[in-house]
Design a protein around this motif. Structure first.
Motif, mmCIF file in Angstrom:
data_model
loop_
_atom_site.group_PDB
_atom_site.id
_atom_site.type_symbol
_atom_site.label_atom_id
_atom_site.label_comp_id
_atom_site.label_asym_id
_atom_site.label_seq_id
_atom_site.Cartn_x
_atom_site.Cartn_y
_atom_site.Cartn_z
ATOM 1 N N ALA A 1 -2.052 7.146 4.889
ATOM 2 C CA ALA A 1 -2.477 7.732 3.566
ATOM 3 C C ALA A 1 -1.433 7.556 2.622
ATOM 4 C CB ALA A 1 -3.045 9.079 3.738
ATOM 5 N N LEU A 2 0.071 8.150 3.106
ATOM 6 C CA LEU A 2 1.115 8.033 2.281
ATOM 7 C C LEU A 2 1.733 6.604 1.854
ATOM 8 C CD1 LEU A 2 3.357 10.705 4.057
ATOM 9 C CD2 LEU A 2 1.867 11.079 2.011
ATOM 10 N N ALA A 3 1.281 5.782 2.909
ATOM 11 C CA ALA A 3 1.547 4.236 2.789
ATOM 12 C C ALA A 3 0.734 3.634 1.517
ATOM 13 C CB ALA A 3 1.564 3.564 3.953
ATOM 14 N N ALA B 1 16.837 2.405 -0.776
ATOM 15 C CA ALA B 1 16.889 2.552 0.743
ATOM 16 C C ALA B 1 15.298 2.064 1.367
ATOM 17 C CB ALA B 1 17.350 3.713 1.443
ATOM 18 N N ALA B 2 14.304 2.849 0.677
ATOM 19 C CA ALA B 2 13.015 2.573 1.174
ATOM 20 C C ALA B 2 12.775 1.205 1.186
ATOM 21 C CB ALA B 2 12.012 3.515 0.493
ATOM 22 N N ALA B 3 12.966 0.729 -0.170
ATOM 23 C CA ALA B 3 12.611 -0.797 -0.485
ATOM 24 C C ALA B 3 13.211 -1.532 0.445
ATOM 25 C CB ALA B 3 12.860 -1.201 -1.973
ATOM 26 N N TRP B 4 14.601 -1.603 0.832
ATOM 27 C CA TRP B 4 15.022 -2.313 1.780
ATOM 28 C C TRP B 4 14.324 -2.186 3.272
ATOM 29 C CZ3 TRP B 4 20.399 -0.323 -0.453
ATOM 30 C CH2 TRP B 4 20.412 -1.154 -1.347
ATOM 31 N N GLU B 5 13.805 -0.805 3.551
ATOM 32 C CA GLU B 5 13.138 -0.691 4.772
ATOM 33 C C GLU B 5 11.644 -1.561 4.868
ATOM 34 O OE1 GLU B 5 13.602 0.845 7.696
ATOM 35 O OE2 GLU B 5 15.652 1.494 7.143
ATOM 36 N N TYR B 6 11.212 -1.544 3.423
ATOM 37 C CA TYR B 6 9.787 -2.290 3.351
ATOM 38 C C TYR B 6 10.222 -3.893 3.613
ATOM 39 C CZ TYR B 6 6.271 -4.927 1.337
ATOM 40 O OH TYR B 6 5.016 -5.813 1.405
ATOM 41 N N TRP B 7 11.137 -4.435 3.070
ATOM 42 C CA TRP B 7 11.429 -5.749 3.230
ATOM 43 C C TRP B 7 11.940 -6.211 4.557
ATOM 44 C CZ3 TRP B 7 9.502 -8.740 0.252
ATOM 45 C CH2 TRP B 7 9.151 -8.460 -1.368
ATOM 46 N N ASP B 8 12.649 -5.082 5.380
ATOM 47 C CA ASP B 8 13.073 -5.421 6.789
ATOM 48 C C ASP B 8 11.786 -5.513 7.700
ATOM 49 O OD1 ASP B 8 15.840 -5.641 6.117
ATOM 50 O OD2 ASP B 8 16.306 -3.495 6.904
ATOM 51 N N ALA B 9 10.866 -4.612 7.396
ATOM 52 C CA ALA B 9 9.853 -4.566 8.284
ATOM 53 C C ALA B 9 8.683 -5.674 8.045
ATOM 54 C CB ALA B 9 8.939 -3.374 7.880
ATOM 55 N N HIS B 10 8.950 -6.155 6.707
ATOM 56 C CA HIS B 10 8.209 -7.477 6.516
ATOM 57 C C HIS B 10 8.941 -8.814 6.787
ATOM 58 C CE1 HIS B 10 5.124 -9.483 4.500
ATOM 59 N NE2 HIS B 10 4.996 -8.667 3.350
ATOM 60 N N CYS B 11 10.117 -8.653 7.494
ATOM 61 C CA CYS B 11 10.874 -9.613 7.917
ATOM 62 C C CYS B 11 11.316 -10.671 6.900
ATOM 63 C CB CYS B 11 10.028 -10.564 9.025
ATOM 64 S SG CYS B 11 9.208 -9.504 10.344
ATOM 65 N N VAL C 1 -5.526 -5.185 2.278
ATOM 66 C CA VAL C 1 -4.219 -5.384 2.870
ATOM 67 C C VAL C 1 -4.208 -5.203 4.276
ATOM 68 C CG1 VAL C 1 -1.987 -4.743 2.966
ATOM 69 C CG2 VAL C 1 -3.178 -4.399 0.948
ATOM 70 N N SER C 2 -3.793 -6.626 4.813
ATOM 71 C CA SER C 2 -3.767 -6.834 6.582
ATOM 72 C C SER C 2 -3.081 -5.466 7.241
ATOM 73 C CB SER C 2 -3.350 -7.953 7.036
ATOM 74 O OG SER C 2 -2.028 -7.993 6.640
ATOM 75 N N ALA C 3 -3.210 -5.255 8.417
ATOM 76 C CA ALA C 3 -2.670 -4.286 9.177
ATOM 77 C C ALA C 3 -1.096 -4.842 9.208
ATOM 78 C CB ALA C 3 -3.268 -4.187 10.660
ATOM 79 N N PHE C 4 -0.857 -6.068 9.330
ATOM 80 C CA PHE C 4 0.425 -6.444 9.531
ATOM 81 C C PHE C 4 1.329 -6.208 8.284
ATOM 82 C CE2 PHE C 4 3.770 -9.861 8.312
ATOM 83 C CZ PHE C 4 4.681 -9.612 9.432
ATOM 84 N N ALA C 5 0.515 -6.377 6.963
ATOM 85 C CA ALA C 5 1.048 -6.120 5.584
ATOM 86 C C ALA C 5 1.130 -4.660 5.278
ATOM 87 C CB ALA C 5 0.386 -6.656 4.696
ATOM 88 N N LYS C 6 0.472 -3.695 6.014
ATOM 89 C CA LYS C 6 0.478 -2.127 5.857
ATOM 90 C C LYS C 6 1.541 -1.791 6.553
ATOM 91 C CE LYS C 6 -4.392 -1.585 4.992
ATOM 92 N NZ LYS C 6 -5.799 -1.328 5.452
ATOM 93 N N GLU C 7 1.967 -2.041 7.809
ATOM 94 C CA GLU C 7 3.380 -1.687 8.303
ATOM 95 C C GLU C 7 4.666 -1.420 7.575
ATOM 96 O OE1 GLU C 7 5.480 0.453 10.710
ATOM 97 O OE2 GLU C 7 3.299 0.096 10.874
ATOM 98 N N PRO C 8 4.794 -2.360 6.931
ATOM 99 C CA PRO C 8 6.135 -2.436 6.019
ATOM 100 C C PRO C 8 5.966 -1.323 5.071
ATOM 101 C CG PRO C 8 5.352 -4.650 5.946
ATOM 102 C CD PRO C 8 4.446 -3.784 6.783
ATOM 103 N N TRP C 9 4.706 -0.845 4.251
ATOM 104 C CA TRP C 9 4.531 0.354 3.397
ATOM 105 C C TRP C 9 4.676 1.422 4.265
ATOM 106 C CZ3 TRP C 9 4.933 0.018 -1.453
ATOM 107 C CH2 TRP C 9 4.826 -1.109 -1.980
ATOM 108 N N CYS C 10 4.498 1.492 5.513
ATOM 109 C CA CYS C 10 4.442 2.606 6.401
ATOM 110 C C CYS C 10 5.869 2.762 6.615
ATOM 111 C CB CYS C 10 3.853 2.599 7.725
ATOM 112 S SG CYS C 10 1.976 2.751 7.547
#
Length: 188
Positions: free
Chosen positions: A83-85, A141-151, A111-120
């Motif tokens: 919900a927060l994502a 920092a959170a945006a960088w976490e997003y991009w890291d999770a998004h490979c 949004v696919s499950a794969f694409a939701k994980e970076p938002w989480c």
């Protein structure tokens, strides 16, 4: 929780203890045609689940009760995180006129499950922000976490034209977290 989450109902293992045995027996009953009988079975199950949260769980039911509490906590935390994502995603889109990465973006449900994980991952970093960290620092920092999770490699924060949109996502996630009751006390 007084009603078991679906993951408990679908995969509850054969745990030891009288409460676990009673739960299995109640679940094995054929669905009654009489709504009153069905309500009685549901109330008895709720009473069992309520007992799992008590401090004075009998020793023979401790394993069952602990597994039930862990399952409920995991379920609540996963749904809260999602919900927060979603709130962060929608905050970003609202700020960017519905565009993400230069392209029109669909609603959260598309949004696919794969694409939701970076938002989480984005949300996790927002929630775990160190005390005293500024909002722009947390958003970066959170945006960088997003991009890291998004490979993908994160774009440079200082020159990123979407910086305002990431801040909007951060603010939306924080608003949603403040509106929530918060996560259960037992870990994530």
């Amino acid at each position: 929780m007084l009603d078991a989450p679906a993951i408990w109902k679908l995969g509850a293992p054969a745990l030891p203890g009288p409460s676990a045995a009673r739960e299995r027996a109640l679940r094995a009953l054929p669905a009654p045609d009489d709504p009153t009988e069905l309500m009685e079975i549901e109330q008895e199950l709720r009473a069992l689940y309520t007992s799992a949260w008590r401090d004075d769980v009998p020793d023979e039911d401790r394993i069952w009760a602990a597994r039930y509490r862990e399952t409920c906590t995991l379920w609540v935390n996963q749904h809260r995180r999602g919900a927060l994502a979603q709130s962060a995603y929608e905050g970003y889109l609202q700020s960017s006129d519905g565009r993400f990465g230069g392209e029109p973006a669909g609603p959260w449900r598309s949004v696919s499950a794969f694409a939701k994980e970076p938002w989480c991952s984005f949300v996790d970093r927002v929630e775990d922000a160190p005390e005293g960290e500024s909002e722009p620092e947390t958003a970066a920092a959170a945006a960088w976490e997003y991009w890291d999770a998004h490979c993908r490699e994160a774009p440079p924060w200082d020159s990123d034209p979407d910086q305002a949109h990431w801040l909007a996502a951060l603010r939306a996630a924080r608003r949603k977290a403040q509106d929530d009751d918060g996560p259960p006390e037992m870990g994530r």
